[in-house]
Write a protein that holds these residues in place. Structure first.
Motif, short mmCIF file in Angstrom:
data_model
loop_
_atom_site.label_atom_id
_atom_site.label_comp_id
_atom_site.label_asym_id
_atom_site.label_seq_id
_atom_site.Cartn_x
_atom_site.Cartn_y
_atom_site.Cartn_z
N GLY A 125 24.73 74.25 -0.28
CA GLY A 125 23.80 75.08 -1.20
C GLY A 125 24.70 75.93 -2.25
O GLY A 125 24.04 76.63 -2.92
N GLN A 126 26.09 75.76 -1.99
CA GLN A 126 26.97 76.39 -3.34
C GLN A 126 27.41 75.91 -4.37
O GLN A 126 27.82 74.79 -3.86
N PHE A 127 26.87 76.30 -5.69
CA PHE A 127 27.19 75.53 -6.45
C PHE A 127 28.58 76.31 -7.50
O PHE A 127 27.91 77.90 -7.66
N VAL A 128 28.98 76.37 -8.50
CA VAL A 128 30.27 77.23 -9.71
C VAL A 128 29.85 75.86 -10.58
O VAL A 128 30.13 75.18 -11.01
N GLY A 129 29.43 77.48 -11.05
CA GLY A 129 29.52 76.68 -13.57
C GLY A 129 30.53 76.87 -14.40
O GLY A 129 31.06 78.30 -13.89
N VAL A 130 31.49 76.31 -14.22
CA VAL A 130 32.97 76.23 -14.74
C VAL A 130 32.96 75.74 -16.39
O VAL A 130 32.44 75.36 -16.88
N HIS A 166 33.95 66.28 0.60
CA HIS A 166 34.60 68.08 0.95
C HIS A 166 35.34 68.17 2.44
O HIS A 166 35.31 65.86 3.05
N PRO A 167 36.11 68.50 2.47
CA PRO A 167 37.51 68.56 3.33
C PRO A 167 36.79 67.97 4.59
O PRO A 167 37.75 67.56 5.74
N ASP A 168 35.74 69.01 4.25
CA ASP A 168 34.62 69.02 6.45
C ASP A 168 34.35 67.36 6.14
O ASP A 168 33.10 67.80 6.88
N GLY A 169 33.94 66.77 5.20
CA GLY A 169 33.05 65.75 5.44
C GLY A 169 32.30 65.99 4.29
O GLY A 169 31.47 64.62 4.40
N TRP A 170 31.59 66.88 3.82
CA TRP A 170 30.16 66.94 3.04
C TRP A 170 30.82 66.71 1.70
O TRP A 170 31.69 65.68 1.60
N TRP A 171 30.20 66.97 0.73
CA TRP A 171 29.71 66.06 -0.35
C TRP A 171 29.90 67.04 -1.56
O TRP A 171 29.36 68.46 -1.28
N LEU A 172 30.26 66.69 -2.83
CA LEU A 172 30.96 68.22 -3.93
C LEU A 172 29.92 67.25 -5.04
O LEU A 172 31.39 66.56 -5.83
N PRO A 173 29.30 67.12 -5.31
CA PRO A 173 28.75 66.71 -6.30
C PRO A 173 29.31 67.48 -8.07
O PRO A 173 28.96 68.78 -7.40
N GLY A 174 29.46 66.47 -8.93
CA GLY A 174 29.44 67.77 -9.96
C GLY A 174 29.15 66.57 -11.67
O GLY A 174 29.12 65.11 -11.03
N VAL A 196 18.68 68.50 -4.30
CA VAL A 196 20.06 69.15 -3.63
C VAL A 196 19.81 70.93 -3.78
O VAL A 196 19.09 71.11 -4.86
N PRO A 197 19.85 71.37 -2.38
CA PRO A 197 19.18 72.33 -3.25
C PRO A 197 20.42 73.32 -3.93
O PRO A 197 21.80 73.46 -3.30
N VAL A 198 20.07 75.00 -4.34
CA VAL A 198 20.98 75.53 -4.84
C VAL A 198 20.62 77.16 -4.68
O VAL A 198 19.55 77.48 -4.81
N THR A 199 21.87 77.46 -4.07
CA THR A 199 21.33 79.07 -2.90
C THR A 199 22.41 79.90 -3.99
O THR A 199 22.78 79.38 -4.97
N ALA A 200 21.63 80.94 -4.35
CA ALA A 200 22.18 82.45 -5.03
C ALA A 200 23.62 82.77 -4.44
O ALA A 200 23.27 82.34 -3.18
N PRO A 201 23.64 83.70 -5.91
CA PRO A 201 24.43 83.38 -6.61
C PRO A 201 25.05 82.05 -7.33
O PRO A 201 25.42 80.94 -5.89
N LEU A 202 25.10 81.46 -8.63
CA LEU A 202 25.39 80.44 -8.39
C LEU A 202 26.82 81.76 -8.67
O LEU A 202 27.17 81.97 -10.18
#
Length: 493
Positions: A267-272, A299-307, A397-403
């Motif tokens: 749920g955590q996302f970053v805008g670079v 992801h290192p823990d088996g989740w995913w890192l979409p971008g 895809v859920p996006v939690t606050a804050p970004l």
């Protein structure tokens, strides 16, 4: 083992456990040493030779310089640590995605490295895309012209001059071999663009066979953060790291930078906001994009890192002198939302959040003055960011606050307020969203902290929270509607 303190002597404080993160970028190697709270205790750096590029699409670098530069950067960092107050427990390496070299059994490069942007194998990558179409579709990945897989096939076409024990290594594996004195596994982040399928946890043997890539050329693959070995005596003498220090697998520079913001849980996302805009996040399940606008690392823990990465971003201001930007920020903040709408694309074509080769920048309306046009460009990038988040949410895809926010553009308080208002989300501006810091987090997970999530919580800091500006929201919503309507009218989304 420490000797007991003499009677009456002041007890020596216990050693502060430290981890080191190594960032092998295009022009330099950078090392950061941090403790379990994320405090930077020492840093070091060393230059790398510029890649040799020509009009044919070749991009090469002297790979023999990677180790000498990394060793020099480590020496500078370890020499700057408190003399008796720090002990390096683990180290991890992050580098550019898709840079690789053919090496011998001792880990010595057999020629120049083929860099991440080398295009000599574009035709072989096209063949790889066709040959593994079903696999790539399930993974949500496209084998593009600069993918590392094609360069491995290019090596195979020119293998007559290479010894039988040759194998392909990415930058971290070459350095890992020198650090430990033995071959190390690849992490599944650096291996992704070389064709590794993190969904099926395997190399695509059907594609490798069709391309003529020898079966033994590619390394075993493990999750980032995995223990790969320990620093050998020879490497300890060259780097200042203690012999026996753990060597753990890293991730690509972009992924490591994401971890360094603290965005490590679902749920955590970053805008670079750098030269271009990049949105990266964490999901529990693999989410594929039918349009191919974004893809996922694992992801290192088996989740995913979409971008996904746009062609729009801080480059929108590249024509303006940096010295003038603070004054423009002040003037644009005073005037409020822009009277016109800008899509400040400076290149040809867009790749995220929509894919449109025909896309071109546009301006709707006539700005009142330069500050008005400047503000419109800032807003235009924020509109693209909102569209990116809407695309991600539309795919479930859920996006939690804050970004979380990072990149050079996030140093502008005005731009952050505009982004927060356009998105109707608070921004958490990261303190140190750097590749070396992300590598240090991976080194800390399992050594200084039980998990990556706990390491991030303890080491990344709180950053700065930027809230939306309610009185500007209606005007910015109206401009965003004009922005998206224009994109639709032009057939780009």
């Amino acid at each position: 083992m420490h000797s007991p303190a003499a009677p009456g002597a002041t007890p020596r404080p216990p050693a502060d456990p430290v981890v080191a993160g190594i960032d092998v970028a295009t022009a330099a190697v950078r090392v950061v040493c941090v403790n379990a709270r994320g405090a930077v205790l020492a840093e070091g750096g060393a230059p790398l030779p510029r890649p040799v590029r020509d009009g044919s699409g070749r991009s090469e670098q002297d790979a023999t310089r990677w180790w000498s530069a990394a060793a020099a950067a480590l020496r500078r960092a370890t020499a700057a640590l408190p003399a008796r107050g720090a002990e390096v427990r683990a180290v991890a390496v992050s580098a550019t995605s898709g840079t690789l070299v053919l090496a011998d059994a001792a880990g010595r490069p057999l020629g120049p490295a083929l860099m991440y942007d080398d295009r000599r194998a574009a035709d072989l990558n096209s063949a790889a895309q066709r040959g593994g179409a079903a696999r790539w579709r399930a993974l949500g990945l496209t084998v593009g012209p600069t993918a590392a897989l094609g360069r491995v096939a290019w090596y195979a076409r020119h293998a007559a001059g290479f010894p039988g024990a040759a194998r392909v290594v990415h930058t971290p594996e070459l350095l890992g071999h020198r650090l430990t004195g033995q071959p190390v596994a690849a992490d599944w982040s650096h291996a992704l663009k070389t064709g590794y399928d993190p969904r099926a946890a395997e190399w695509p043997t059907e594609v490798l066979g069709a391309l003529g890539i020898p079966a033994g050329w590619l390394p075993p693959v493990r999750p980032p953060g995995t223990r790969a070995g320990t620093v050998c005596a020879e490497a300890a003498a060259q780097t200042g790291l203690p012999a026996g220090c753990e060597v753990r697998l890293g991730m690509t520079d972009g992924c490591a930078g994401q971890l360094a913001t603290g965005a490590v849980a679902p749920g955590q996302f970053v805008g670079v906001l750098g030269t271009t805009y990049v949105l990266k996040g964490v999901t529990r399940e693999l989410v594929t994009d039918p349009a191919g606008a974004f893809y996922s690392h694992r992801h290192p823990d088996g989740w995913w890192l979409p971008g996904g990465a746009a062609n729009t971003g801080g480059e929108a201001l590249a024509h303006r002198a940096a010295a003038h930007l603070p004054g423009l920020d002040e003037a644009a903040a005073a005037r409020g939302p822009a009277s016109c709408v800008s899509y400040p694309l400076r290149r040809e074509g867009e790749r995220f959040p929509f894919v449109a080769g025909a896309a071109r920048g546009f301006l709707l309306g006539t700005p009142a003055d330069d500050a008005d046009r400047y503000r419109a460009d800032l807003e235009g990038v924020a509109f693209l960011e909102r569209l990116a988040l809407e695309r991600v949410r539309a795919l479930g895809v859920p996006v939690t606050a804050p970004l979380y926010a990072a990149g050079g553009g996030s140093r502008s308080p005005l731009w952050n307020r505009i982004r927060a208002t356009v998105l109707d989300l608070p921004l958490q501006v990261a303190d140190r969203a750097e590749t070396a810091s992300g590598a240090a987090l991976l080194a800390a997970a399992g050594t200084l902290h039980p998990s990556l999530e706990q390491a991030a919580a303890a080491m990344t800091g709180e950053g700065r929270l930027v809230e939306p500006v309610p009185e500007e929201k209606a005007a910015l919503d109206d401009s965003y509607a004009r922005f998206t309507e224009e994109l639709t009218a032009r057939g780009w989304r």
